[in-house]
Design an enzyme around this catalytic site. Sequence first.
Site, PDB file in Angstrom:
ATOM      1  N   SER A 151       0.826  -1.204   0.000  1.00  0.00           N
ATOM      2  CA  SER A 151       0.000   0.000   0.000  1.00  0.00           C
ATOM      3  C   SER A 151       0.862   1.256   0.000  1.00  0.00           C
ATOM      4  CB  SER A 151      -0.958  -0.030   1.191  1.00  0.00           C
ATOM      5  OG  SER A 151      -1.890   1.016   1.124  1.00  0.00           O
ATOM      6  N   ASP A 300      -2.942   6.716  -3.471  1.00  0.00           N
ATOM      7  CA  ASP A 300      -1.741   6.117  -2.892  1.00  0.00           C
ATOM      8  C   ASP A 300      -1.221   5.069  -3.879  1.00  0.00           C
ATOM      9  OD1 ASP A 300      -3.648   4.120  -2.517  1.00  0.00           O
ATOM     10  OD2 ASP A 300      -2.818   3.495  -0.597  1.00  0.00           O
ATOM     11  N   ASP A 302      -1.187   1.842  -4.318  1.00  0.00           N
ATOM     12  CA  ASP A 302      -2.006   0.746  -4.844  1.00  0.00           C
ATOM     13  C   ASP A 302      -3.424   1.202  -5.157  1.00  0.00           C
ATOM     14  OD1 ASP A 302      -2.797   0.938  -2.160  1.00  0.00           O
ATOM     15  OD2 ASP A 302      -3.239  -1.203  -2.012  1.00  0.00           O
ATOM     16  N   ASP A 304      -5.974   2.385  -3.563  1.00  0.00           N
ATOM     17  CA  ASP A 304      -7.186   2.134  -2.785  1.00  0.00           C
ATOM     18  C   ASP A 304      -7.529   3.307  -1.866  1.00  0.00           C
ATOM     19  OD1 ASP A 304      -5.195   1.755  -0.893  1.00  0.00           O
ATOM     20  OD2 ASP A 304      -5.926  -0.188  -0.191  1.00  0.00           O
TER      21      ASP A 304
END
Length: 545
Positions: A151, A300, A302, A304
């Site tokens: 992440s 961000d 990734d 999400d």
Amino acid sequence: MPDSDGLLARARAFLEQDVDPDDRAELESLLKADDREELAARFAGPLTFGTAGIRGILGAGESRMNRSLVLRVTHGLVSYLLEVVPDAARRGIVIARDGRHRSDVFQKDAAAVVTALGVRVHWIEGPNPTPLLAFGVKQLGAAAGIVITASHNPPEYNGYKVYWENGAQIIPPVDAGIAAAIAVAPPANAIPREESSSLVAEVDLADDYLDAVNGLALSQEADTSSFAVAYSALHGVGQRLFLEALGRRGFKKLFPVREQGVPDGNFPTVRFPNPEEPGAFELVLGEAERHGCPLVLVNDPDADRLGAAVRDGEGRYTALSGNEIGVLLASYILARTREPKPLVVSTVVSSRMVEKMCTELGVRYADTLTGFKWIANEAMRLEATEGCRFVFGFEEALGYTVGTVVRDKDGISAGLLLAEMAAGLAENGETLLDELERLRERYGRFVSRQKSFTLTGKEGARAIEDAMRRLRDEPLEQIASERVRFHVKDGVLIYDLEAGGRIAVRPSGTEPKLKFYLEIVGADAASRLDAMERDLLRVAGLDSL
């Protein structure tokens, strides 16, 4: 030097079972140099598997993220899956990755173990957003999903996240079942792998996902074609699908930051690839100023999570907090939803303003522990038991989901709805800041603040435990001049303010951090928050940090 604590023996045992030549060389070098300090850090205990999967610093050793760990985690996951999920081998596992260091290698290792155990793999090629994986599990009717990602963590991290057959992240008791299976998995070098298998089929889910996201649009009347948006993927994987999603909705003036648009695990232009961190908006704000963009959106790495900034009437940009974005999206969705029994779910550390909004509108509201795994699973439980329909979920850490397209946070669909909302307001010469002011006039002036302490290593872990113990063992009835009601919810310390608002304290589940969440309602917010923060940190024993 003698090996009185067994450190060298543990390192040599790991070395014998390690499958990666580079990791082996790294560990051999540390043993040869007798670097006890570094070895102790790498053998401080195995990384533990939980509801957030597993995450750690890349490198050789039991306390690091590496190929040997990925092999054993995958073996444990598949073994448990075959025991408890009907027809799991045929339904298969969706496997995806982000653009971090070694994510491509870990994705291949996971697939090799899955197929060796006789289970199909739905392979998503290349670096992709985490929401696409969550969507894919539902779309394909898969038994589970694996995404290799850390992440928004710093560059030296990577991770392994698991989604269950319902498309949401795992919760108890599934996490414990998988962890138990990992504990009895064979050594990494004894785990079967099938490097090439007919059980692997590449799947392209992008069009289906984008069609579903576009179906979330709530206002076809908004003039999106002339509304300008600056965007950054922060060297992550979101840009392709984000720009396509907004393009399909009619946005034509999209200005991405070129230097941050291609996945790069080094994250060269940002110190921390997290939209919450200072400095993450620096380049995209420059892009926005050059093109006169009223709205700035940032994913961000990734994709999400979603951060945003808005240009005011004087041309200055104001970053919105996670709570402010959540309040805006909740208001926009609830004003336009056609669901007869809409449901909104948030967390105990997020703004109470959304709860008040739902109460006044007669909308079913629930809150959960921090983390979208709790939000998504609670939403599905309430849908099944009460017949309501989930329309929105959010947490203050820039996580949002709209509807049921993805049973997890999704920075792409949330960005689409926020941009649509902003474009509609712009037609009347207004911004999201104007709408936020209207909402405060109606529901109250909720003002929030977060304070985090990063405390690393064993000493840091002890400091976090000590601070939580002090606050728990000395339950305050008053913080500064504010009367509070103290209670504990699954390890989260909560102080409800009599005057409205809430304070919550918890350790992070993915980082060595202790987090304080403060929210009040009413006037003199800054001075009241300052006083409460000082009082709380004094009792926690953190006032000198």
